[in-house]
Write a protein that holds these residues in place. Structure first.
Motif, PDB file in Angstrom:
ATOM      1  N   ILE A 188      82.221 -31.345   2.975  1.00  0.00           N
ATOM      2  CA  ILE A 188      81.491 -30.109   2.701  1.00  0.00           C
ATOM      3  C   ILE A 188      80.055 -30.324   3.157  1.00  0.00           C
ATOM      4  O   ILE A 188      79.454 -31.353   2.854  1.00  0.00           O
ATOM      5  CB  ILE A 188      81.527 -29.758   1.198  1.00  0.00           C
ATOM      6  CG1 ILE A 188      82.967 -29.543   0.731  1.00  0.00           C
ATOM      7  CG2 ILE A 188      80.692 -28.510   0.910  1.00  0.00           C
ATOM      8  CD1 ILE A 188      83.118 -29.375  -0.770  1.00  0.00           C
ATOM      9  N   VAL A 189      79.540 -29.365   3.895  1.00  0.00           N
ATOM     10  CA  VAL A 189      78.178 -29.479   4.419  1.00  0.00           C
ATOM     11  C   VAL A 189      77.465 -28.151   4.193  1.00  0.00           C
ATOM     12  O   VAL A 189      78.100 -27.084   4.196  1.00  0.00           O
ATOM     13  CB  VAL A 189      78.203 -29.877   5.918  1.00  0.00           C
ATOM     14  CG1 VAL A 189      78.889 -28.809   6.750  1.00  0.00           C
ATOM     15  CG2 VAL A 189      76.820 -30.182   6.437  1.00  0.00           C
ATOM     16  N   GLN A 190      76.172 -28.223   3.997  1.00  0.00           N
ATOM     17  CA  GLN A 190      75.391 -27.004   3.857  1.00  0.00           C
ATOM     18  C   GLN A 190      75.115 -26.406   5.233  1.00  0.00           C
ATOM     19  O   GLN A 190      75.037 -27.137   6.246  1.00  0.00           O
ATOM     20  CB  GLN A 190      74.056 -27.297   3.169  1.00  0.00           C
ATOM     21  CG  GLN A 190      74.196 -27.720   1.707  1.00  0.00           C
ATOM     22  CD  GLN A 190      74.777 -26.609   0.844  1.00  0.00           C
ATOM     23  OE1 GLN A 190      74.415 -25.441   0.977  1.00  0.00           O
ATOM     24  NE2 GLN A 190      75.680 -26.963  -0.049  1.00  0.00           N
ATOM     25  N   GLN A 235      77.514 -24.084  10.912  1.00  0.00           N
ATOM     26  CA  GLN A 235      77.523 -22.670  10.524  1.00  0.00           C
ATOM     27  C   GLN A 235      78.795 -22.359   9.740  1.00  0.00           C
ATOM     28  O   GLN A 235      79.827 -23.017   9.936  1.00  0.00           O
ATOM     29  CB  GLN A 235      77.453 -21.789  11.767  1.00  0.00           C
ATOM     30  CG  GLN A 235      76.204 -21.990  12.603  1.00  0.00           C
ATOM     31  CD  GLN A 235      74.941 -21.619  11.840  1.00  0.00           C
ATOM     32  OE1 GLN A 235      74.859 -20.544  11.220  1.00  0.00           O
ATOM     33  NE2 GLN A 235      73.950 -22.506  11.861  1.00  0.00           N
ATOM     34  N   PRO A 236      78.761 -21.330   8.884  1.00  0.00           N
ATOM     35  CA  PRO A 236      79.980 -20.973   8.132  1.00  0.00           C
ATOM     36  C   PRO A 236      81.194 -20.746   9.048  1.00  0.00           C
ATOM     37  O   PRO A 236      82.320 -21.067   8.679  1.00  0.00           O
ATOM     38  CB  PRO A 236      79.570 -19.691   7.406  1.00  0.00           C
ATOM     39  CG  PRO A 236      78.103 -19.848   7.186  1.00  0.00           C
ATOM     40  CD  PRO A 236      77.598 -20.548   8.430  1.00  0.00           C
ATOM     41  N   GLY A 237      80.973 -20.250  10.244  1.00  0.00           N
ATOM     42  CA  GLY A 237      82.064 -20.037  11.199  1.00  0.00           C
ATOM     43  C   GLY A 237      82.682 -21.323  11.726  1.00  0.00           C
ATOM     44  O   GLY A 237      83.732 -21.289  12.363  1.00  0.00           O
ATOM     45  N   ASP A 238      82.039 -22.457  11.451  1.00  0.00           N
ATOM     46  CA  ASP A 238      82.593 -23.753  11.861  1.00  0.00           C
ATOM     47  C   ASP A 238      83.607 -24.272  10.847  1.00  0.00           C
ATOM     48  O   ASP A 238      84.251 -25.302  11.089  1.00  0.00           O
ATOM     49  CB  ASP A 238      81.473 -24.798  11.993  1.00  0.00           C
ATOM     50  CG  ASP A 238      80.464 -24.462  13.077  1.00  0.00           C
ATOM     51  OD1 ASP A 238      79.296 -24.876  12.941  1.00  0.00           O
ATOM     52  OD2 ASP A 238      80.842 -23.763  14.048  1.00  0.00           O
ATOM     53  N   VAL A 271      81.706 -25.300   5.452  1.00  0.00           N
ATOM     54  CA  VAL A 271      80.263 -25.114   5.578  1.00  0.00           C
ATOM     55  C   VAL A 271      79.832 -24.083   4.542  1.00  0.00           C
ATOM     56  O   VAL A 271      80.267 -22.932   4.583  1.00  0.00           O
ATOM     57  CB  VAL A 271      79.874 -24.658   6.999  1.00  0.00           C
ATOM     58  CG1 VAL A 271      78.357 -24.509   7.106  1.00  0.00           C
ATOM     59  CG2 VAL A 271      80.394 -25.636   8.032  1.00  0.00           C
ATOM     60  N   ARG A 272      78.968 -24.510   3.616  1.00  0.00           N
ATOM     61  CA  ARG A 272      78.503 -23.628   2.549  1.00  0.00           C
ATOM     62  C   ARG A 272      77.249 -22.891   3.013  1.00  0.00           C
ATOM     63  O   ARG A 272      76.312 -23.511   3.536  1.00  0.00           O
ATOM     64  CB  ARG A 272      78.188 -24.447   1.298  1.00  0.00           C
ATOM     65  CG  ARG A 272      79.419 -25.055   0.650  1.00  0.00           C
ATOM     66  CD  ARG A 272      79.933 -24.196  -0.490  1.00  0.00           C
ATOM     67  NE  ARG A 272      81.323 -24.484  -0.801  1.00  0.00           N
ATOM     68  CZ  ARG A 272      81.730 -25.447  -1.612  1.00  0.00           C
ATOM     69  NH1 ARG A 272      80.843 -26.240  -2.206  1.00  0.00           N
ATOM     70  NH2 ARG A 272      83.007 -25.633  -1.843  1.00  0.00           N
ATOM     71  N   ALA A 273      77.250 -21.595   2.777  1.00  0.00           N
ATOM     72  CA  ALA A 273      76.096 -20.769   3.211  1.00  0.00           C
ATOM     73  C   ALA A 273      74.883 -20.985   2.310  1.00  0.00           C
ATOM     74  O   ALA A 273      75.015 -21.423   1.173  1.00  0.00           O
ATOM     75  CB  ALA A 273      76.489 -19.307   3.208  1.00  0.00           C
TER      76      ALA A 273
END
Lengths: 110, 115
Positions: A12-14, A81-84, A108-110
């Motif tokens: 999980i990444v920001q 990006q969230p789309g990733d 990917v957390r927004a």
């Protein structure tokens, strides 16, 4: 058995952060190393690929680093990006056969 | 949309049965590949055909067989089905001389459930 070992299983990444996925192999006959991206309900799609005589390849926000002596390669996703958000598979080719890693689910957390 | 089509999308059948999965490659692509994706085995290469001829074989069980027809579509036949055959089956196609370095375009898959 898996010929290409991939880690981590998930991460999980920001938004804006860097995602790093690592792969290792033993078979020195592998001569091409593609990465695939798979969204839920879809088939994998080629993201980026590298030959073993190149140490790094960059396409947009995606970079492959390749260490032939260590038999390791990795995918870096910059400015995530969230789309990733997807599952990423490393792979290796030998004699017309693609061997895949187990996959890494990136969120990917927004 | 990759241009590779697979039918059916879903298939539910019983143990011991036989099913046929169908794949139409992208226009102009001569190579077709079949893969199995399951939770325990991950993505596994099964078999490749190039212009009607078998080119490479992976971890394909003897109960499974495939062929590529003159119009280049391909069928994967699975027989004497077992619970463990439940998986997503992907077809991919690539252009040119069948070099493994040509990009493979994957279809949306067929989800097989064996009850």
């Amino acid at each position: 058995q898996q010929q290409v070992k991939q880690s981590p299983q998930s991460l999980i990444v920001q938004k804006g952060g860097i995602s790093i996925i690592n792969c290792a192999y033993e078979n020195t006959a592998f001569d091409y190393f593609p990465w695939y991206q798979q969204f839920p309900g879809k088939g994998p799609a080629l993201l980026i690929a590298i030959r073993p005589d190149v140490s790094e390849k960059k396409e947009g926000r995606f970079t492959i680093s390749f260490n032939k002596s260590a038999k390791q390669f990795s995918l870096h996703i910059m400015d995530s990006q969230p789309g990733d958000s997807a599952t990423y598979f490393c792979a290796a080719i030998n004699d017309y056969k693609l061997s895949f890693g187990a996959g890494t689910t990136v969120t990917v957390r927004a | 949309d990759s241009g590779v089509t697979q039918t059916p999308k879903h298939l539910i059948t019983a143990t011991g049965q036989r099913v046929t999965l169908r794949c139409s490659p992208r226009s102009g692509d001569l190579s077709v590949y079949w893969y199995q994706q399951s939770l325990d085995q991950g993505l596994q290469f099964l078999i490749q055909y190039y212009n009607g001829e078998e080119r490479a074989k992976g971890n394909i069980l003897e109960r499974f067989s495939a062929q590529q027809f003159p119009d280049l579509h391909s069928e994967l036949n699975l027989s004497s089905l077992e619970l463990g055959d439940s998986a997503l089956y992907f077809c991919a196609s690539s252009v040119g001389s069948g070099s493994p370095y040509n990009e493979q375009f994957f279809g949306p898959g067929t989800r097989l459930t064996v009850l």
